[in-house]
Scaffold this motif. Structure first.
Motif, PDB file in Angstrom:
ATOM      1  N   ARG A 140      -9.443  15.880 -32.173  1.00  0.00           N
ATOM      2  CA  ARG A 140      -9.513  14.674 -31.347  1.00  0.00           C
ATOM      3  C   ARG A 140     -10.821  13.922 -31.624  1.00  0.00           C
ATOM      4  N   CYS A 141     -11.919  14.642 -31.718  1.00  0.00           N
ATOM      5  CA  CYS A 141     -13.208  14.004 -31.988  1.00  0.00           C
ATOM      6  C   CYS A 141     -13.256  13.411 -33.397  1.00  0.00           C
TER       7      CYS A 141
ATOM      8  N   TYR B 213     -14.426  15.930 -21.393  1.00  0.00           N
ATOM      9  CA  TYR B 213     -14.584  15.365 -22.729  1.00  0.00           C
ATOM     10  C   TYR B 213     -15.569  16.193 -23.542  1.00  0.00           C
ATOM     11  N   CYS B 214     -15.491  15.988 -24.840  1.00  0.00           N
ATOM     12  CA  CYS B 214     -16.339  16.712 -25.788  1.00  0.00           C
ATOM     13  C   CYS B 214     -17.729  16.095 -25.866  1.00  0.00           C
ATOM     14  N   ALA B 215     -18.671  16.867 -26.381  1.00  0.00           N
ATOM     15  CA  ALA B 215     -20.047  16.409 -26.533  1.00  0.00           C
ATOM     16  C   ALA B 215     -20.142  15.206 -27.473  1.00  0.00           C
ATOM     17  N   GLU B 216     -19.341  15.219 -28.548  1.00  0.00           N
ATOM     18  CA  GLU B 216     -19.355  14.088 -29.480  1.00  0.00           C
ATOM     19  C   GLU B 216     -18.930  12.808 -28.769  1.00  0.00           C
ATOM     20  N   THR B 217     -17.928  12.905 -27.908  1.00  0.00           N
ATOM     21  CA  THR B 217     -17.462  11.737 -27.153  1.00  0.00           C
ATOM     22  C   THR B 217     -18.586  11.193 -26.273  1.00  0.00           C
ATOM     23  N   ALA B 218     -19.319  12.081 -25.620  1.00  0.00           N
ATOM     24  CA  ALA B 218     -20.420  11.650 -24.755  1.00  0.00           C
ATOM     25  C   ALA B 218     -21.496  10.915 -25.564  1.00  0.00           C
ATOM     26  N   ALA B 219     -21.866  11.448 -26.716  1.00  0.00           N
ATOM     27  CA  ALA B 219     -22.879  10.798 -27.551  1.00  0.00           C
ATOM     28  C   ALA B 219     -22.372   9.463 -28.078  1.00  0.00           C
ATOM     29  N   ILE B 220     -21.111   9.419 -28.484  1.00  0.00           N
ATOM     30  CA  ILE B 220     -20.537   8.188 -29.039  1.00  0.00           C
ATOM     31  C   ILE B 220     -20.419   7.105 -27.972  1.00  0.00           C
ATOM     32  N   THR B 221     -20.035   7.456 -26.761  1.00  0.00           N
ATOM     33  CA  THR B 221     -19.912   6.419 -25.732  1.00  0.00           C
ATOM     34  C   THR B 221     -21.273   5.841 -25.369  1.00  0.00           C
ATOM     35  N   THR B 222     -22.315   6.645 -25.421  1.00  0.00           N
ATOM     36  CA  THR B 222     -23.667   6.122 -25.206  1.00  0.00           C
ATOM     37  C   THR B 222     -24.042   5.170 -26.337  1.00  0.00           C
ATOM     38  N   MET B 223     -23.687   5.521 -27.557  1.00  0.00           N
ATOM     39  CA  MET B 223     -23.936   4.663 -28.711  1.00  0.00           C
ATOM     40  C   MET B 223     -23.206   3.328 -28.556  1.00  0.00           C
ATOM     41  N   VAL B 224     -21.936   3.386 -28.183  1.00  0.00           N
ATOM     42  CA  VAL B 224     -21.132   2.169 -28.015  1.00  0.00           C
ATOM     43  C   VAL B 224     -21.694   1.304 -26.875  1.00  0.00           C
ATOM     44  N   THR B 225     -22.167   1.943 -25.820  1.00  0.00           N
ATOM     45  CA  THR B 225     -22.796   1.200 -24.719  1.00  0.00           C
ATOM     46  C   THR B 225     -23.986   0.387 -25.232  1.00  0.00           C
TER      47      THR B 225
ATOM     48  N   CYS C   8     -20.748  18.223 -23.494  1.00  0.00           N
ATOM     49  CA  CYS C   8     -19.357  18.299 -23.075  1.00  0.00           C
ATOM     50  C   CYS C   8     -19.271  18.522 -21.566  1.00  0.00           C
ATOM     51  N   VAL C   9     -18.135  18.135 -21.019  1.00  0.00           N
ATOM     52  CA  VAL C   9     -17.826  18.396 -19.611  1.00  0.00           C
ATOM     53  C   VAL C   9     -16.416  18.977 -19.562  1.00  0.00           C
ATOM     54  N   ASP C  10     -16.299  20.213 -19.140  1.00  0.00           N
ATOM     55  CA  ASP C  10     -15.014  20.906 -19.050  1.00  0.00           C
ATOM     56  C   ASP C  10     -14.531  20.835 -17.607  1.00  0.00           C
ATOM     57  N   THR C  11     -13.383  20.230 -17.397  1.00  0.00           N
ATOM     58  CA  THR C  11     -12.828  20.129 -16.046  1.00  0.00           C
ATOM     59  C   THR C  11     -11.475  20.836 -15.992  1.00  0.00           C
TER      60      THR C  11
END
Length: 132
Positions: free
Chosen positions: A94-95, A55-67, A46-49
């Motif tokens: 949200r996730c 974004y959440c950690a799940e989002t980060a893993a999923i976007t790498t998967m989609v890439t 996750c990245v908290d700004t």
């Protein structure tokens, strides 16, 4: 690393769990790991700004998967550091919805809630069918 069990997936997520503090915010205090239908492992943190653009950690893993042009998730976990070590945490709303929208088959994704506990995403996201 071959992921075979919930413990393996929790371990893969824990391996990238490295909290970093900047100006009152923490990056990487939640990590996620997922296994795709093809058997590939993807991780993220996750990245908290301060302005809500993180974004959440799940989002980060999923976007790498989609890439990598994969969309179907077999199993996913998010972890954080608890009082007694690394613990699995459920995905936020949200996730849950993000996972569902990546591919309709992801309603059957096993969400790891602990070493001996999983539940299908559909049970965490009831009433998921849209009338249109």
């Amino acid at each position: 690393m071959t992921v075979k069990s919930n413990d393996d997936l929790i371990g893969a997520a824990a391996a990238v769990l490295h909290p970093h503090h900047v100006d009152g915010r923490t990056f990487g205090d939640v990590a996620s790991a997922l296994i795709t239908e093809a058997g590939n492992l993807y991780v993220g943190v996750c990245v908290d700004t301060p302005c809500g653009t993180g974004y959440c950690a799940e989002t980060a893993a999923i976007t790498t998967m989609v890439t990598a042009r994969e969309y179907k998730i077999t199993k996913i976990v998010a972890v954080s550091q608890g009082h007694e070590g690394v613990v699995a945490v459920p995905p936020c709303g949200r996730c849950r919805e993000f996972i569902r929208q990546i591919d309709p088959a992801n309603l059957d994704t096993d969400v790891v809630l602990g070493p001996d506990r999983t539940t299908p995403l559909r049970d965490l996201l009831p009433s998921n069918e849209w009338p249109i």
